[in-house]
Write a protein that holds these residues in place. Structure first.
Motif, PDB file in Angstrom:
ATOM      1  N   ALA A   1       0.821  -1.216   0.000  1.00 43.18           N
ATOM      2  CA  ALA A   1       0.000   0.000   0.000  1.00 43.18           C
ATOM      3  C   ALA A   1       0.853   1.263   0.000  1.00 43.18           C
ATOM      4  O   ALA A   1       0.529   2.238  -0.688  1.00 43.18           O
ATOM      5  N   LYS A   2       1.942   1.256   0.774  1.00 40.22           N
ATOM      6  CA  LYS A   2       2.773   2.468   0.829  1.00 40.22           C
ATOM      7  C   LYS A   2       3.431   2.774  -0.513  1.00 40.22           C
ATOM      8  O   LYS A   2       3.767   3.916  -0.797  1.00 40.22           O
ATOM      9  N   GLU A   3       3.618   1.761  -1.336  1.00 38.12           N
ATOM     10  CA  GLU A   3       4.174   1.985  -2.669  1.00 38.12           C
ATOM     11  C   GLU A   3       3.155   2.649  -3.581  1.00 38.12           C
ATOM     12  O   GLU A   3       3.523   3.355  -4.529  1.00 38.12           O
ATOM     13  N   THR A   4       1.863   2.442  -3.302  1.00 43.51           N
ATOM     14  CA  THR A   4       0.826   2.842  -4.249  1.00 43.51           C
ATOM     15  C   THR A   4      -0.033   4.019  -3.796  1.00 43.51           C
ATOM     16  O   THR A   4      -0.928   4.428  -4.537  1.00 43.51           O
ATOM     17  N   GLY A   5       0.219   4.548  -2.592  1.00 44.33           N
ATOM     18  CA  GLY A   5      -0.607   5.673  -2.215  1.00 44.33           C
ATOM     19  C   GLY A   5      -0.446   6.154  -0.793  1.00 44.33           C
ATOM     20  O   GLY A   5       0.536   5.824  -0.110  1.00 44.33           O
ATOM     21  N   ILE A   6      -1.415   6.947  -0.367  1.00 44.28           N
ATOM     22  CA  ILE A   6      -1.380   7.571   0.957  1.00 44.28           C
ATOM     23  C   ILE A   6      -2.728   7.387   1.647  1.00 44.28           C
ATOM     24  O   ILE A   6      -3.719   7.012   1.017  1.00 44.28           O
ATOM     25  N   GLU A   7      -2.726   7.691   2.922  1.00 40.13           N
ATOM     26  CA  GLU A   7      -3.949   7.690   3.719  1.00 40.13           C
ATOM     27  C   GLU A   7      -4.023   9.027   4.451  1.00 40.13           C
ATOM     28  O   GLU A   7      -3.007   9.555   4.901  1.00 40.13           O
ATOM     29  N   ILE A   8      -5.229   9.556   4.565  1.00 41.16           N
ATOM     30  CA  ILE A   8      -5.421  10.827   5.269  1.00 41.16           C
ATOM     31  C   ILE A   8      -6.285  10.578   6.502  1.00 41.16           C
ATOM     32  O   ILE A   8      -7.418  10.102   6.399  1.00 41.16           O
ATOM     33  N   PHE A   9      -5.700  10.871   7.660  1.00 37.72           N
ATOM     34  CA  PHE A   9      -6.355  10.637   8.957  1.00 37.72           C
ATOM     35  C   PHE A   9      -6.541  11.978   9.648  1.00 37.72           C
ATOM     36  O   PHE A   9      -5.592  12.740   9.803  1.00 37.72           O
ATOM     37  N   THR A  10      -7.767  12.255  10.041  1.00 44.07           N
ATOM     38  CA  THR A  10      -8.056  13.503  10.723  1.00 44.07           C
ATOM     39  C   THR A  10      -8.389  13.256  12.186  1.00 44.07           C
ATOM     40  O   THR A  10      -8.946  12.209  12.534  1.00 44.07           O
ATOM     41  N   LEU A  11      -8.067  14.221  13.031  1.00 42.56           N
ATOM     42  CA  LEU A  11      -8.415  14.124  14.445  1.00 42.56           C
ATOM     43  C   LEU A  11      -9.838  14.620  14.707  1.00 42.56           C
ATOM     44  O   LEU A  11     -10.339  14.528  15.824  1.00 42.56           O
ATOM     45  N   SER A  12     -10.490  15.139  13.679  1.00 41.35           N
ATOM     46  CA  SER A  12     -11.809  15.751  13.842  1.00 41.35           C
ATOM     47  C   SER A  12     -12.837  14.800  14.432  1.00 41.35           C
ATOM     48  O   SER A  12     -13.605  15.162  15.331  1.00 41.35           O
ATOM     49  N   LYS A  13     -12.901  13.580  13.907  1.00 42.29           N
ATOM     50  CA  LYS A  13     -13.946  12.643  14.317  1.00 42.29           C
ATOM     51  C   LYS A  13     -13.498  11.786  15.497  1.00 42.29           C
ATOM     52  O   LYS A  13     -14.251  11.562  16.435  1.00 42.29           O
ATOM     53  N   THR A  14     -12.260  11.312  15.465  1.00 39.83           N
ATOM     54  CA  THR A  14     -11.772  10.414  16.508  1.00 39.83           C
ATOM     55  C   THR A  14     -11.720  11.090  17.867  1.00 39.83           C
ATOM     56  O   THR A  14     -12.006  10.463  18.902  1.00 39.83           O
ATOM     57  N   TYR A  15     -11.346  12.375  17.893  1.00 39.09           N
ATOM     58  CA  TYR A  15     -11.158  13.077  19.164  1.00 39.09           C
ATOM     59  C   TYR A  15     -12.078  14.293  19.304  1.00 39.09           C
ATOM     60  O   TYR A  15     -11.836  15.143  20.153  1.00 39.09           O
ATOM     61  N   ASN A  16     -13.115  14.367  18.481  1.00 40.25           N
ATOM     62  CA  ASN A  16     -14.031  15.515  18.527  1.00 40.25           C
ATOM     63  C   ASN A  16     -13.262  16.836  18.424  1.00 40.25           C
ATOM     64  O   ASN A  16     -13.501  17.775  19.179  1.00 40.25           O
TER      65      ASN A  16
END
Length: 402
Positions: free
Chosen positions: A228-243
């Motif tokens: 997966a790291k060869e083929t792309g990225i992931e975007i993780f936000t703190l908005s939902k997980t930590y309000n």
């Protein structure tokens, strides 16, 4: 004097939900008691230990100055530590982590980094409308990937044309999914990596609801997949997980070349995020995750309350696997706009019409689990009064009330 907008500005998609927000506010101003399930805005406060971290950090002199352009090392190290602990994914904090001004910013920026005018992006339909905004700003074009119930709201790559795969530069995915609440499995992500390798596609996995999975099933990170790291990225936000929706901080992780592009783009746009917010984010990522477990439990209880209530009044709907949304089929014979308008004006329950998320969103409405259980129960009662007779007399609803 009125100045003429650029062509790019004229190509931006219309904000479909602006009308909904305006109508809801107008009704509220008349004194109407609106149960607003139409927006994905967390209703809980940020956990106290994160707020306390911010309070302390605000007083630090060093946080009153410009932060490093690409963010403090400690917050990138915190993101890498979080991914190691939560998903078993190893990240180089300096080369494989980019600090973002909220997930939305990164999702729009990545199109500017990878697309030239006329290039193709593969986009889920239904999907988050800001994918469209980023592609439009880059002068690209979209190939829609239908998400349908029969395929568990996962795209079928065999249905994407060979020409689109050949021209494609970018593929957006989002699981747990907004708006459908569907989850992805290991086999799907493995197939995604295979397709991305074969066609030189960069995968951008929007992991906004990455901590919110139900029925004791933790959402999978795309980066857990081999290759997966060869083929792309992931975007993780703190908005939902930590309000922390109003704090505007997230991060992109994965392919080092794409991370460098995002960092370079932001070098020209910003001077990173207020240092106190970065300190609070590091506290959230490295501190106790009990608050996250409690949050997921709360959303699952709300989900169960809503789904059970709708079943009890004859609305045959499926429970979401994750996110804080439920994706409800419209009553027979009604469009998503008609359903949303009816519920808003007759039941004072605001929901989002599925058409606003793409052509294949028609026939559904999205309901957010962002009200207390008692308000969700009240919403069900209002819907029952609003739709009951229609179901009984016109067959517009799978009605099974006693």
């Amino acid at each position: 004097m009125d100045f003429k907008r650029s062509e790019i500005m004229d190509q931006l998609p219309k904000q479909y939900f602006a009308h909904l927000v305006k109508t809801v506010n107008e009704l509220k101003n008349t004194g109407a008691d609106i149960i607003n399930l139409g927006q994905g805005n967390p209703d809980q406060p940020t956990p106290p230990h994160i707020v306390d971290s911010m309070k302390s950090a605000v007083e630090k002199y060093e946080n009153h100055r410009y932060p490093p352009f690409r963010g403090h090392s400690y917050v990138k190290e915190a993101a890498a530590s979080f991914y190691q602990q939560q998903f078993g994914v190893e990240l180089d904090p300096e080369k494989e982590v980019c600090v973002l001004f909220g997930g939305k910013g990164g999702l729009v920026e990545v199109s500017q980094c990878l697309l030239n005018k006329g290039d193709t992006a593969l986009v889920p339909d239904p999907g988050y409308p800001d994918y469209w905004s980023g592609v439009a700003l880059a002068g690209g074009q979209m190939e829609m990937m239908p998400l349908i119930k029969e395929n568990h709201f996962l795209p079928d790559f065999t249905e994407v044309s060979a020409e689109s795969l050949k021209k494609g530069k970018l593929m957006f995915l989002n699981y747990p999914n907004n708006p459908t609440g569907a989850a992805a499995n290991k086999e799907f992500f493995e197939e995604t990596v295979k397709v991305a390798r074969e066609h030189d596609l960069c995968v951008v996995h929007d992991f906004a609801y990455g901590s919110i999975g139900f029925d004791n099933k933790k959402p999978l990170s795309f980066l857990e997949t081999e290759g997966a790291k060869e083929t792309g990225i992931e975007i993780f936000t703190l908005s939902k997980t930590y309000n922390m929706a109003g704090w505007r901080i997230a991060f992109a992780v994965g392919n080092a070349s794409v991370i460098e592009m995002l960092n370079l783009y932001q070098d020209h746009m910003y001077v990173s995020i207020f240092g106190a917010v970065q300190e609070a984010a590091a506290t959230a990522l490295t501190g106790s995750q009990d608050c996250v477990e409690e949050l997921v439990q709360m959303y699952e209880e709300r989900r169960n309350t809503l789904i059970k209530g709708l079943h009890s009044i004859g609305w045959q709907v499926e429970a979401p696997a994750g996110s804080f949304f439920a994706w409800l089929p419209c009553p027979d014979g009604m469009t998503s706009d008609e359903t949303a308008e009816l519920l808003l004006h007759e039941a004072y329950v605001a929901v989002a019409p599925g058409r606003g998320f793409g052509e294949h969103g028609e026939g559904y409405i999205r309901v957010a689990l962002t009200e207390e259980k008692e308000r969700l129960e009240e919403a069900v009662e209002r819907i029952k009064r609003c739709l009951g007779d229609r179901g009984t007399h016109s067959g517009a609803w799978h009605h099974s009330q006693p």
